[in-house]
Design an enzyme around this catalytic site. Structure first.
Site, short mmCIF file in Angstrom:
data_model
loop_
_atom_site.label_atom_id
_atom_site.label_comp_id
_atom_site.label_asym_id
_atom_site.label_seq_id
_atom_site.Cartn_x
_atom_site.Cartn_y
_atom_site.Cartn_z
N ASP A 105 44.54 42.23 37.43
CA ASP A 105 43.44 41.27 37.66
C ASP A 105 42.81 41.54 39.03
OD1 ASP A 105 41.79 39.13 37.14
OD2 ASP A 105 43.21 37.62 37.85
N LYS A 157 37.87 45.77 39.16
CA LYS A 157 37.68 46.23 37.78
C LYS A 157 37.58 47.76 37.70
CE LYS A 157 37.93 41.97 37.37
NZ LYS A 157 39.30 41.44 37.31
N ASP A 199 43.03 41.08 32.65
CA ASP A 199 42.14 39.91 32.63
C ASP A 199 40.67 40.34 32.71
OD1 ASP A 199 41.38 37.26 32.59
OD2 ASP A 199 41.63 36.96 34.74
N ASN A 200 39.81 39.45 32.27
CA ASN A 200 38.34 39.58 32.44
C ASN A 200 37.72 40.76 31.69
OD1 ASN A 200 39.20 38.66 35.70
ND2 ASN A 200 38.09 37.30 34.33
N GLU A 229 37.48 31.58 32.88
CA GLU A 229 38.23 30.50 33.53
C GLU A 229 37.30 29.39 34.02
OE1 GLU A 229 38.38 33.74 34.28
OE2 GLU A 229 38.33 34.13 36.45
MG MG Z 1 40.64 37.46 36.64
#
Ligand code: MG
Length: 251
Positions: A168, A171, A196-197, A228
């Site tokens: 996380d 990226k 995540d994401n 989130e």
């Molecule tokens: Mg995240």
């Protein structure tokens, strides 16, 4: 930082989110509440019960919904993370990107009950200091070890293998750091990589997603979610099992 994926399906939701955030930033300037990571740490120390991880998580969720947006994994995606932590019977866990310590508390609570440990690598010295305070409030300082630095520079010094890795952080670094974990022998058959994401950064994470979805070494599962602390922007979590057993593929 990698750009978020904006398209005709989500542009109005992002505009609404941006306007809300501008209002919150202006309010924070007037109330001199400081940066959001410092502010949430103070909020936790004022509102959460000592030694109670659930109380700490509740305080961070309340702050994130009501005061400032925080890019924690959050409650909805946190449930997916926790489910895989339990399914993997994880005792040795690695986190790339601590931010303010939310996911460290979430996973640390589960790991502490089984004598497990979490190593969390965070590039920002300030974030690490705040995350340490948040984890201390939850009573999990013995379970969570923070390391300050870029994951790419710390991975080859880690002792594995890790049963689960939560990614996380930056990226652009997801894929290269996953490959570093593989090259350094830090995964074991059945290790789970929870990323995540993968929805809001779907374009930036295309190489990562292609890699885990097309590699014969991974069995990858996509979970569509909301971002989130937001009920309208789509996001997602990708869980990739390295060298899975037939049971893990069938599950
Ligand atoms: Mg995240």
């Amino acid at each position: 930082m990698a750009p978020i994926t904006i398209n005709r399906h989500n542009i109005f939701q992002w505009l609404k989110f941006g306007l809300l955030e501008i209002g919150r930033v202006i309010r924070a300037l007037f109330t001199r509440s400081g940066g959001r990571v410092t502010a949430v740490t103070r909020f936790v120390e004022e509102h959460a019960e000592c030694g109670n991880p659930d109380s700490v998580l509740d305080a961070i969720d309340t702050f994130s919904y009501e005061q400032r947006f925080l890019m924690n994994v959050g409650d909805e995606k946190g449930e997916i993370l926790l489910r895989h932590l339990k399914e993997a019977k994880a005792a040795n866990v690695l986190e790339l990107g601590a931010y303010c310590g939310y996911s460290a508390v979430l996973m640390g609570k589960e790991l502490a009950s089984k004598g497990g440990r979490l190593v969390s690598i965070e590039a920002s010295d300030h974030n690490t200091q705040m995350a340490r305070r948040v984890v201390a409030r939850a009573g999990l300082s013995k379970t969570v070890e923070f390391q300050v630095g870029k994951a790419s520079e710390r991975i080859d010094q880690l002792e594995g293998p890790f049963d689960l890795v939560f990614i996380d952080h930056w990226k652009d670094d997801y894929l290269s750091d996953l490959m570093r974990l593989q090259d350094n022998g830090l995964l074991r058959p059945g290790s789970r990589i929870v990323a995540d994401n993968v929805g809001i950064f779907s374009k930036a994470l295309e190489p990562y997603l292609s890699y885990v979805r097309e590699s014969e070494e991974f069995h990858s599962i996509h979970y569509p979610t909301r971002m989130e602390y937001n009920d309208s922007i789509d996001d997602g979590v990708e869980v990739s099992i390295w060298r899975p057993s037939p049971d893990e593929i069938a599950a």
